[in-house]
Design a protein around this motif. Structure first.
Motif, PDB file in Angstrom:
ATOM      1  N   GLU A  42       0.826  -1.291   0.089  1.00  0.00           N
ATOM      2  CA  GLU A  42      -0.094  -0.003   0.023  1.00  0.00           C
ATOM      3  C   GLU A  42       0.958   1.184   0.007  1.00  0.00           C
ATOM      4  O   GLU A  42       0.468   2.247  -0.535  1.00  0.00           O
ATOM      5  N   GLN A  43       2.062   1.510   0.745  1.00  0.00           N
ATOM      6  CA  GLN A  43       2.926   2.381   0.790  1.00  0.00           C
ATOM      7  C   GLN A  43       3.443   2.425  -0.716  1.00  0.00           C
ATOM      8  O   GLN A  43       3.560   3.820  -1.159  1.00  0.00           O
ATOM      9  N   GLN A  44       3.832   1.507  -1.413  1.00  0.00           N
ATOM     10  CA  GLN A  44       4.179   1.509  -2.760  1.00  0.00           C
ATOM     11  C   GLN A  44       3.278   2.226  -3.653  1.00  0.00           C
ATOM     12  O   GLN A  44       3.274   2.978  -4.418  1.00  0.00           O
ATOM     13  N   MET A  45       1.834   1.886  -3.404  1.00  0.00           N
ATOM     14  CA  MET A  45       0.794   2.266  -4.287  1.00  0.00           C
ATOM     15  C   MET A  45       0.562   4.078  -4.023  1.00  0.00           C
ATOM     16  O   MET A  45       0.364   4.728  -4.898  1.00  0.00           O
ATOM     17  N   LEU A  46       0.754   4.271  -2.646  1.00  0.00           N
ATOM     18  CA  LEU A  46       0.734   5.593  -2.207  1.00  0.00           C
ATOM     19  C   LEU A  46       1.706   6.370  -2.809  1.00  0.00           C
ATOM     20  O   LEU A  46       1.510   7.520  -3.448  1.00  0.00           O
ATOM     21  N   ALA A  47       2.997   5.914  -2.875  1.00  0.00           N
ATOM     22  CA  ALA A  47       3.903   6.574  -3.545  1.00  0.00           C
ATOM     23  C   ALA A  47       3.692   6.729  -5.121  1.00  0.00           C
ATOM     24  O   ALA A  47       4.020   7.862  -5.793  1.00  0.00           O
ATOM     25  N   ILE A  48       3.186   5.890  -5.770  1.00  0.00           N
ATOM     26  CA  ILE A  48       2.906   5.822  -7.071  1.00  0.00           C
ATOM     27  C   ILE A  48       1.843   6.983  -7.276  1.00  0.00           C
ATOM     28  O   ILE A  48       1.914   7.764  -8.266  1.00  0.00           O
ATOM     29  N   ALA A  49       0.684   6.935  -6.421  1.00  0.00           N
ATOM     30  CA  ALA A  49      -0.292   7.719  -6.534  1.00  0.00           C
ATOM     31  C   ALA A  49       0.139   9.127  -6.469  1.00  0.00           C
ATOM     32  O   ALA A  49      -0.277  10.129  -7.052  1.00  0.00           O
ATOM     33  N   ARG A  50       1.259   9.520  -5.616  1.00  0.00           N
ATOM     34  CA  ARG A  50       1.796  10.839  -5.270  1.00  0.00           C
ATOM     35  C   ARG A  50       2.379  11.285  -6.612  1.00  0.00           C
ATOM     36  O   ARG A  50       2.311  12.468  -7.032  1.00  0.00           O
ATOM     37  N   ALA A  51       2.889  10.447  -7.463  1.00  0.00           N
ATOM     38  CA  ALA A  51       3.623  10.744  -8.541  1.00  0.00           C
ATOM     39  C   ALA A  51       2.562  11.155  -9.529  1.00  0.00           C
ATOM     40  O   ALA A  51       2.750  12.281 -10.380  1.00  0.00           O
ATOM     41  N   LEU A  52       1.339  10.531  -9.807  1.00  0.00           N
ATOM     42  CA  LEU A  52       0.344  10.990 -10.478  1.00  0.00           C
ATOM     43  C   LEU A  52      -0.418  12.399 -10.214  1.00  0.00           C
ATOM     44  O   LEU A  52      -0.648  13.128 -10.733  1.00  0.00           O
ATOM     45  N   VAL A  53      -0.294  12.469  -8.877  1.00  0.00           N
ATOM     46  CA  VAL A  53      -0.906  13.771  -8.312  1.00  0.00           C
ATOM     47  C   VAL A  53       0.182  14.882  -8.780  1.00  0.00           C
ATOM     48  O   VAL A  53      -0.527  16.078  -8.807  1.00  0.00           O
ATOM     49  N   GLY A  54       1.193  14.472  -8.630  1.00  0.00           N
ATOM     50  CA  GLY A  54       2.395  15.614  -8.736  1.00  0.00           C
ATOM     51  C   GLY A  54       2.516  15.999 -10.216  1.00  0.00           C
ATOM     52  O   GLY A  54       3.297  16.669 -10.727  1.00  0.00           O
ATOM     53  N   GLY A  55       1.505  15.258 -10.920  1.00  0.00           N
ATOM     54  CA  GLY A  55       1.816  15.668 -12.480  1.00  0.00           C
ATOM     55  C   GLY A  55       2.899  14.904 -13.406  1.00  0.00           C
ATOM     56  O   GLY A  55       3.365  15.585 -14.247  1.00  0.00           O
ATOM     57  N   ALA A  56       3.394  13.873 -12.820  1.00  0.00           N
ATOM     58  CA  ALA A  56       4.727  13.465 -13.360  1.00  0.00           C
ATOM     59  C   ALA A  56       4.254  12.868 -14.802  1.00  0.00           C
ATOM     60  O   ALA A  56       3.258  12.126 -14.994  1.00  0.00           O
ATOM     61  N   ASP A  57       5.225  13.113 -15.759  1.00  0.00           N
ATOM     62  CA  ASP A  57       5.232  12.545 -17.203  1.00  0.00           C
ATOM     63  C   ASP A  57       6.205  11.258 -17.203  1.00  0.00           C
ATOM     64  O   ASP A  57       5.856  10.436 -17.889  1.00  0.00           O
ATOM     65  N   LEU A  58       7.188  11.374 -16.317  1.00  0.00           N
ATOM     66  CA  LEU A  58       8.154  10.132 -16.259  1.00  0.00           C
ATOM     67  C   LEU A  58       8.413  10.065 -14.861  1.00  0.00           C
ATOM     68  O   LEU A  58       8.760  10.682 -14.116  1.00  0.00           O
ATOM     69  N   VAL A  59       8.156   8.530 -14.672  1.00  0.00           N
ATOM     70  CA  VAL A  59       8.240   8.287 -13.075  1.00  0.00           C
ATOM     71  C   VAL A  59       9.458   7.160 -13.193  1.00  0.00           C
ATOM     72  O   VAL A  59       9.580   6.352 -13.985  1.00  0.00           O
ATOM     73  N   LEU A  60      10.480   7.720 -12.139  1.00  0.00           N
ATOM     74  CA  LEU A  60      11.775   6.767 -11.948  1.00  0.00           C
ATOM     75  C   LEU A  60      11.337   6.032 -10.698  1.00  0.00           C
ATOM     76  O   LEU A  60      11.345   6.469  -9.778  1.00  0.00           O
ATOM     77  N   LEU A  61      11.069   4.738 -10.922  1.00  0.00           N
ATOM     78  CA  LEU A  61      10.870   3.716  -9.809  1.00  0.00           C
ATOM     79  C   LEU A  61      11.915   3.115  -9.269  1.00  0.00           C
ATOM     80  O   LEU A  61      12.513   2.040 -10.307  1.00  0.00           O
ATOM     81  N   ASP A  62      12.405   3.018  -7.889  1.00  0.00           N
ATOM     82  CA  ASP A  62      13.595   2.461  -7.516  1.00  0.00           C
ATOM     83  C   ASP A  62      12.854   1.223  -6.711  1.00  0.00           C
ATOM     84  O   ASP A  62      12.408   1.026  -5.863  1.00  0.00           O
ATOM     85  N   GLU A  63      12.958  -0.157  -7.583  1.00  0.00           N
ATOM     86  CA  GLU A  63      12.900  -1.402  -7.068  1.00  0.00           C
ATOM     87  C   GLU A  63      11.460  -1.380  -6.253  1.00  0.00           C
ATOM     88  O   GLU A  63      11.156  -1.680  -5.009  1.00  0.00           O
ATOM     89  N   PRO A  64      10.517  -1.096  -6.893  1.00  0.00           N
ATOM     90  CA  PRO A  64       9.012  -1.052  -6.732  1.00  0.00           C
ATOM     91  C   PRO A  64       8.485  -2.357  -5.833  1.00  0.00           C
ATOM     92  O   PRO A  64       7.578  -2.336  -5.077  1.00  0.00           O
ATOM     93  N   THR A  65       9.070  -3.439  -6.092  1.00  0.00           N
ATOM     94  CA  THR A  65       8.641  -4.870  -5.858  1.00  0.00           C
ATOM     95  C   THR A  65       9.694  -5.135  -4.714  1.00  0.00           C
ATOM     96  O   THR A  65       9.269  -6.512  -3.862  1.00  0.00           O
ATOM     97  N   GLU A  66      10.470  -4.623  -4.400  1.00  0.00           N
ATOM     98  CA  GLU A  66      11.564  -5.281  -3.376  1.00  0.00           C
ATOM     99  C   GLU A  66      10.974  -5.324  -1.766  1.00  0.00           C
ATOM    100  O   GLU A  66      10.186  -4.435  -1.296  1.00  0.00           O
ATOM    101  N   GLY A  67      11.183  -6.413  -1.292  1.00  0.00           N
ATOM    102  CA  GLY A  67      10.646  -6.739  -0.008  1.00  0.00           C
ATOM    103  C   GLY A  67       8.975  -7.153   0.079  1.00  0.00           C
ATOM    104  O   GLY A  67       8.718  -7.022   1.228  1.00  0.00           O
ATOM    105  N   LEU A  68       8.500  -7.114  -1.055  1.00  0.00           N
ATOM    106  CA  LEU A  68       7.064  -7.441  -0.965  1.00  0.00           C
ATOM    107  C   LEU A  68       6.679  -8.882  -1.046  1.00  0.00           C
ATOM    108  O   LEU A  68       7.320  -9.612  -1.759  1.00  0.00           O
ATOM    109  N   ALA A  69       5.320  -9.282  -0.392  1.00  0.00           N
ATOM    110  CA  ALA A  69       5.024 -10.501  -0.687  1.00  0.00           C
ATOM    111  C   ALA A  69       4.770 -10.912  -2.003  1.00  0.00           C
ATOM    112  O   ALA A  69       4.397  -9.916  -3.043  1.00  0.00           O
ATOM    113  N   PRO A  70       5.156 -12.095  -2.615  1.00  0.00           N
ATOM    114  CA  PRO A  70       4.670 -12.323  -3.939  1.00  0.00           C
ATOM    115  C   PRO A  70       3.244 -12.154  -4.307  1.00  0.00           C
ATOM    116  O   PRO A  70       3.362 -11.432  -5.735  1.00  0.00           O
ATOM    117  N   TYR A  71       2.182 -12.105  -3.779  1.00  0.00           N
ATOM    118  CA  TYR A  71       0.903 -11.710  -4.343  1.00  0.00           C
ATOM    119  C   TYR A  71       0.704 -10.362  -4.316  1.00  0.00           C
ATOM    120  O   TYR A  71       0.074  -9.624  -5.133  1.00  0.00           O
TER     121      TYR A  71
END
Ligand code: ATP
Length: 239
Positions: free
Chosen positions: A143-172
């Motif tokens: 959920e924190q990862q989702m919030l971080a991505i949502a922040r990028a959308l609200v901030g009007g990003a056109d290019l998102v630099l995502l650093d290891e978004p799946t690191e440490g997350l459960a497989p599902y």
């Protein structure tokens, strides 16, 4: 239509003080692509993102965004132009509520007709809407990862630099985050995805760059990389 890439990194050296990490690094991303930068621990992936964002300044070389030289701009200025960096750690403000995290992003980002309002972002991410008043720290890793991505959308990003978004997350949850990245891209947002997990790259990316000891050692489509056993073995430890 211009053939110019959205982002071009040209012959960049960068590092920390006397320590050079990136050597003669070049890569480019076209508008609308998902491009991965994949490599082992310590290969220089985060350093590449920091340099693009303007947290670090390249010692040589050039970075252009929409054709403009942004090599010497700091992260505030690159954010105003539509870049967003979602770091691996501390992606959100834990003491602020979910809604407040989004509101802050609204002020700090680009002025962009395409950016989502806080309300639209909450409608898009239903998990977040249900927890709009809760502290960021109460969210799960996914959920924190989702919030971080949502922040990028609200901030009007056109290019998102995502650093290891799946690191440490459960497989599902990894699959949920991958779906969000694909969805982000369908909304017209270009993504530079940094990963150690090559499987995530192969599934999501149009093109992949492999980085080793601060140098780009391979570039290819996901189909090409998947078939290249030598590169997978030598640089990514997959046999
Ligand atoms: P990881 O998956 O561990 O994040 P990475 O590919 O993102 O790896 P970087 O974080 O870019 O790699 O690190 C590349 C090199 O730079 C490493 O040798 C690391 O020790 C060094 N490094 C990273 N941050 C700093 C720093 N603040 N000061 C000095 N050296 C650093």
């Amino acid at each position: 239509m211009s053939a110019e890439p959205l982002l071009a990194v040209e012959d960049v050296d960068a590092g920390y003080g006397e320590t050079q990490v990136l050597s003669d690094l070049s890569l480019s991303i076209d508008d609308g692509e998902i491009v991965s930068l994949v490599g082992r621990n310590g290969a220089g992936k985060t350093t590449t993102l920091r340099t693009i964002m303007g947290i670090l300044e390249p010692t040589t070389g050039r970075i252009t965004y929409r054709g403009d030289d942004v090599s010497r701009l700091d992260a505030t200025k690159t954010a105003e132009r539509g870049l967003a960096f979602v770091p691996e750690e501390r992606r959100i403000f834990p003491e602020l509520s979910v809604k407040e995290n989004l509101e802050i992003a609204e002020y700090g980002g680009a002025t962009d007709a395409d950016s989502l309002s806080v309300g639209e972002a909450l409608d898009t991410f239903e998990n977040l809407k249900a927890r709009a008043g809760n502290a960021g720290s109460s969210l799960s890793g996914g959920e924190q990862q989702m919030l971080a991505i949502a922040r990028a959308l609200v901030g009007g990003a056109d290019l998102v630099l995502l650093d290891e978004p799946t690191e440490g997350l459960a497989p599902y949850i990894v699959q949920d985050v991958m779906d969000i990245v694909a969805d982000l891209n369908e909304r017209g947002i270009t993504v530079l995805l940094v990963e150690q997990n090559v499987h995530v790259c192969l599934e999501l990316a149009d093109r992949n760059y492999v980085i080793n000891q601060g140098e780009i050692v391979y570039e290819g489509s996901s189909t090409e990389l998947e078939a290249n056993e030598e590169v997978l073995d030598r640089y990514l430890g997959i046999t």
